[in-house]
Design a protein around this motif. Structure first.
Motif, mmCIF file in Angstrom:
data_model
loop_
_atom_site.group_PDB
_atom_site.id
_atom_site.type_symbol
_atom_site.label_atom_id
_atom_site.label_comp_id
_atom_site.label_asym_id
_atom_site.label_seq_id
_atom_site.Cartn_x
_atom_site.Cartn_y
_atom_site.Cartn_z
ATOM 1 N N PRO A 36 0.830 -1.207 0.000
ATOM 2 C CA PRO A 36 0.000 0.000 0.000
ATOM 3 C C PRO A 36 0.862 1.255 0.000
ATOM 4 C CG PRO A 36 0.000 -1.027 2.173
ATOM 5 C CD PRO A 36 0.765 -1.939 1.276
ATOM 6 N N ASP A 37 0.429 2.246 -0.731
ATOM 7 C CA ASP A 37 1.085 3.550 -0.699
ATOM 8 C C ASP A 37 0.568 4.258 0.554
ATOM 9 O OD1 ASP A 37 2.056 6.052 -1.036
ATOM 10 O OD2 ASP A 37 1.259 6.361 -3.049
ATOM 11 N N GLN A 87 -3.963 3.347 -2.443
ATOM 12 C CA GLN A 87 -3.456 2.925 -3.731
ATOM 13 C C GLN A 87 -2.413 1.845 -3.498
ATOM 14 O OE1 GLN A 87 -1.965 6.336 -5.882
ATOM 15 N NE2 GLN A 87 -1.345 4.969 -7.538
ATOM 16 N N MET A 88 -2.392 0.834 -4.362
ATOM 17 C CA MET A 88 -1.388 -0.212 -4.228
ATOM 18 C C MET A 88 -0.282 0.048 -5.249
ATOM 19 S SD MET A 88 -2.698 -1.926 -1.734
ATOM 20 C CE MET A 88 -1.651 -3.385 -1.633
ATOM 21 N N VAL A 89 0.946 -0.085 -4.796
ATOM 22 C CA VAL A 89 2.094 0.212 -5.677
ATOM 23 C C VAL A 89 3.114 -0.918 -5.593
ATOM 24 C CG1 VAL A 89 1.821 2.717 -5.482
ATOM 25 C CG2 VAL A 89 3.221 1.506 -3.810
ATOM 26 N N VAL A 90 4.087 -0.854 -6.504
ATOM 27 C CA VAL A 90 5.202 -1.801 -6.440
ATOM 28 C C VAL A 90 6.148 -1.323 -5.336
ATOM 29 C CG1 VAL A 90 7.215 -2.695 -7.683
ATOM 30 C CG2 VAL A 90 5.028 -2.445 -8.883
ATOM 31 N N ASN A 91 6.545 -2.234 -4.480
ATOM 32 C CA ASN A 91 7.471 -1.920 -3.384
ATOM 33 C C ASN A 91 8.705 -1.186 -3.930
ATOM 34 O OD1 ASN A 91 8.344 -2.296 -0.590
ATOM 35 N ND2 ASN A 91 9.920 -3.605 -1.497
ATOM 36 N N GLU A 92 9.117 -0.139 -3.205
ATOM 37 C CA GLU A 92 10.149 0.751 -3.743
ATOM 38 C C GLU A 92 11.441 0.026 -4.145
ATOM 39 O OE1 GLU A 92 11.327 3.943 -1.149
ATOM 40 O OE2 GLU A 92 12.365 4.994 -2.754
ATOM 41 N N SER A 93 12.020 -0.750 -3.234
ATOM 42 C CA SER A 93 13.301 -1.373 -3.601
ATOM 43 C C SER A 93 13.120 -2.418 -4.710
ATOM 44 C CB SER A 93 14.012 -1.963 -2.379
ATOM 45 O OG SER A 93 13.196 -2.855 -1.679
#
Ligand code: FAD
Ligand code: AMP
Lengths: 328, 279
Positions: free
Chosen positions: B27-28, B48-54
């Motif tokens: 989740p963002d 909003q769901m996002v791709v994990n940063e790393s």
């Protein structure tokens, strides 16, 4: 019976600062479970570290001393510890949450069939055992968790959660630990600075204006630079600002950057994750401007403004310049 | 052994690398968070769901290595149906295919049980490298990649800030240490590299990439497909259970300066002048 092992990290014959905190944590855990704790030391030619550990109130200091352990490698450390766990049956392994321990402790948890609870900041005992507290969602929340898998339970202790000075002094007997299971799985080629070229030394700065992701982009730095100029400050940053290429790597403050303690630290759009806090919480006065009134940075700040930094910063610069002028 | 797709550029990195990338959807959490009704997690319905940063950096690193060596990148994501969106994004960025570990049995996992499932999925194909992020932005275990490595019996490195594939089946890996230093290592391949944010500059998806992604495969696999006992994955196979979450109690706590931007700024300037004496 509980048997708490405290696995320490060291360098140049000295215990890692966070390992002394881990000793305090491990002793407290052992006491809560009705025991005393034991230290575990891996390395080559580590008599000095073993002697330092022997000055704590512990049941034993297990020392695996072998050339294969001269440099830390995940395979070397996890191999020796897995064999030691099988031989001695500890119920808990306490590590400092360092870049070294975190790298191999999950592998070890897998290899010994144990449970993994990374990055604890506290614990409490209840009728069913131990409840651990750890940050989640970048420190925006804390979670209370229980280990539900088999023994041993491997935990890592986050920096600053336990005081090294709370470690109980006493005496402990060093005893050898079998190191034959070390399985070195990497070749170490060298060490180099993360930032290229000449480095800015932020540790000498009296005032630091630090920017975080909340600043919004390299093109939005103008007002921040004005503020830094008005205060005579150096500019520092949290990691995402560096990762995004908005500033050079040598301005990063935190666990993988510089550790600073200026007289005044102004944090703009920085949430206050632990990896940032460890690099600046020793500052004299911390000021935070963040649009989220619940941001953890306000927990270490003396003054806070909950608001949009893009609105507040130009006003602050103006107010400072006006105050300076009035003061002559 | 390895199918060469495209011409290798013929420099130092010659063997085509087949690379698996583990991508987590998170989740963002920018903005206000609300706790879920059961108090055990946040209410992510409206987030909003996002791709994990790393993981974005891990994918970019994989794409760059594959481009240099003429290899291929396959993304692996474990989670509910919505995770397909994250995988589709990775396909738009240049991954060739995706594998979606999709099964109710996978829910509620920790690093141990999720890592075990990911390893089983990766092991069904032949890879030279598995790249993961160094830490998830929600659970933050910093451990799942290491568990994948342990399950596969491969060497691994955490907090990777540089990768150079060498002739002879090794990789030169730069690893972050505390206090602004890096360590340079050599690892035998296959290996798991847990990529740290900041290693590269992740690309943006092109329109062409987005169009192409629509035709790329996302293969769903369940626990049984991986030969995994449902008791070994998800919450059942986890070694850690979240009892409750809470907003951290502010220790000390700042004196908050109220009012509009100008008023608060003025109050702050006064405090800095009078009490801190830095102006
Ligand atoms: C192994 C490891 C090492 C790390 N090392 C470091 C390190 O050395 N240094 C470091 O800093 N981090 C480090 N990190 C990263 C760290 O965990 C955090 O992700 C990072 O510190 C977050 O940076 P941030 O506060 O700038 O961003 P975020 O956490 O995204 O916070 C941004 C903040 O800006 C606020 N904001 C947004 N817009 C505005 C606005 N217009 N006005 C005011 N406020 C606004 C938001 O409310 C939020 O609080 C490391 C992580 C790992 C895993
Ligand atoms: N559900 C998941 N699906 C795919 N990859 C994951 C998942 N959980 C964790 N990972 C990978 O493991 C890394 C570390 O996660 P963690 O151990 O939770 O900090 C992430 O950056 C991902 O690359």
């Amino acid at each position: 019976m509980a048997k708490v092992w405290i696995v320490v990290q060291h360098r140049d014959g000295k215990l890692h600062r966070m390992s002394r905190e881990a000793v305090a944590a491990g002793q407290a855990l052992a006491a809560a479970l009705g025991g005393r704790g034991e230290a575990v030391l891996l390395g080559s030619g580590v008599d000095a570290v073993a002697a330092a550990l022997a000055g704590y109130d512990l049941d034993a200091v297990h020392v695996a001393d072998a050339p294969a352990l001269a440099d830390y490698t995940p395979g070397g450390y996890a191999g020796v510890l897995a064999a030691a766990v099988a031989a001695h049956g500890p119920s808990h392994l306490v590590f400092a949450h360092t870049y070294q321990s975190v790298e191999y402790m999950a592998r070890l948890a897998h290899d010994v069939g144990g449970s993994l609870v990374p990055e604890i900041v506290s614990f409490e005992g209840d009728s069913e055992g131990i409840v651990w507290t750890r940050p989640v969602l970048g420190g925006k929340l804390t979670a209370r968790v229980r280990a539900t898998g088999p023994s041993p339970v491997l935990v890592s202790v986050q920096s600053g959660s336990f005081a090294a000075d709370d470690a109980v002094a006493g005496s402990a007997e060093p005893c050898p630990l079998d190191a034959s299971a070390a399985a070195v799985d990497r070749e170490i080629l060298g060490v180099e600075a993360a930032a290229e070229g000449e480095q800015i030394d932020l540790t000498a700065a009296e005032i630091i204006v630090a920017v975080g992701r909340g600043v919004g982009g390299a093109d939005k730095m103008g007002a921040v630079e004005e503020l830094a100029k008005a205060l005579g400050a150096e500019i520092g940053a949290s990691r995402p600002v560096i990762d995004g290429g908005w500033l050079e790597r040598d301005r990063q403050i935190g666990s993988s950057g510089q550790t600073v303690a200026p007289k005044l630290y102004v944090a703009l759009g920085i949430s206050g994750a632990i990896q940032h806090l460890v690099g600046m919480k020793g500052s004299g006065t911390i000021v935070a401007i963040n649009k989220d009134a619940g941001a953890p940075i306000f927990g270490v700040a003396r003054y806070g403004i909950a608001g949009d930094l893009h609105e507040v910063v130009p006003e602050l610069t103006a107010a400072i310049l006006a105050a300076k002028e009035a003061a002559g | 052994m390895l199918a060469v797709r495209g011409e290798p550029p013929g420099d130092q990195e010659s063997a085509a690398m087949r690379i698996a990338v583990c991508v987590k959807q998170v989740p963002d959490t920018e903005g206000r968070l609300r706790l879920a009704a059961d108090g055990r997690w946040i209410d992510d319905e409206e987030l909003q769901m996002v791709v994990n940063e790393s993981d974005e950096y891990a994918l970019e690193e994989a794409l760059q290595i594959a481009e240099r060596t003429g290899g291929e990148v396959v993304v692996f994501g474990l989670g509910p149906a919505r995770v397909a969106e994250a995988l589709r994004k990775c396909l738009a960025l240049g991954a060739a295919r995706a594998v979606h570990l999709l099964d109710d049995a996978f829910a509620g996992g920790d690093a141990m049980s999720t890592g075990r499932a990911l390893a089983a999925a990766v092991a069904r194909e032949e890879f030279d490298l598995v790249l993961t992020g160094s830490q998830s932005d929600d659970d933050g275990f910093g451990a799942t990649g290491s568990v994948v490595a342990a399950c596969l019996g491969w060497p691994h490195a955490w907090l990777v800030m540089g990768v150079e594939i060498e002739d002879g089946g090794t990789a030169k890996v730069t690893r972050e240490m505390e206090s602004g230093m890096n360590e340079v290592l050599r690892l035998r391949l296959p290996a798991v590299l847990e990529i740290q944010a900041g290693i590269n500059n992740p690309r943006y998806a092109s329109l062409k990439g987005i169009m192409q992604a629509k035709r790329k495969e996302i293969a769903a696999v369940a626990a049984a497909d991986l030969g995994l006992d449902p008791g070994a994955v998800g919450a059942a196979g986890a070694t850690l259970e979240v009892l409750s979450v809470a907003f951290p109690a502010a220790v000390g706590g700042a004196q908050m300066l109220e009012g509009d931007a100008a008023t608060a700024a003025k109050a702050l300037a006064e405090a800095l002048q009078k009490e801190v004496g830095v102006i």
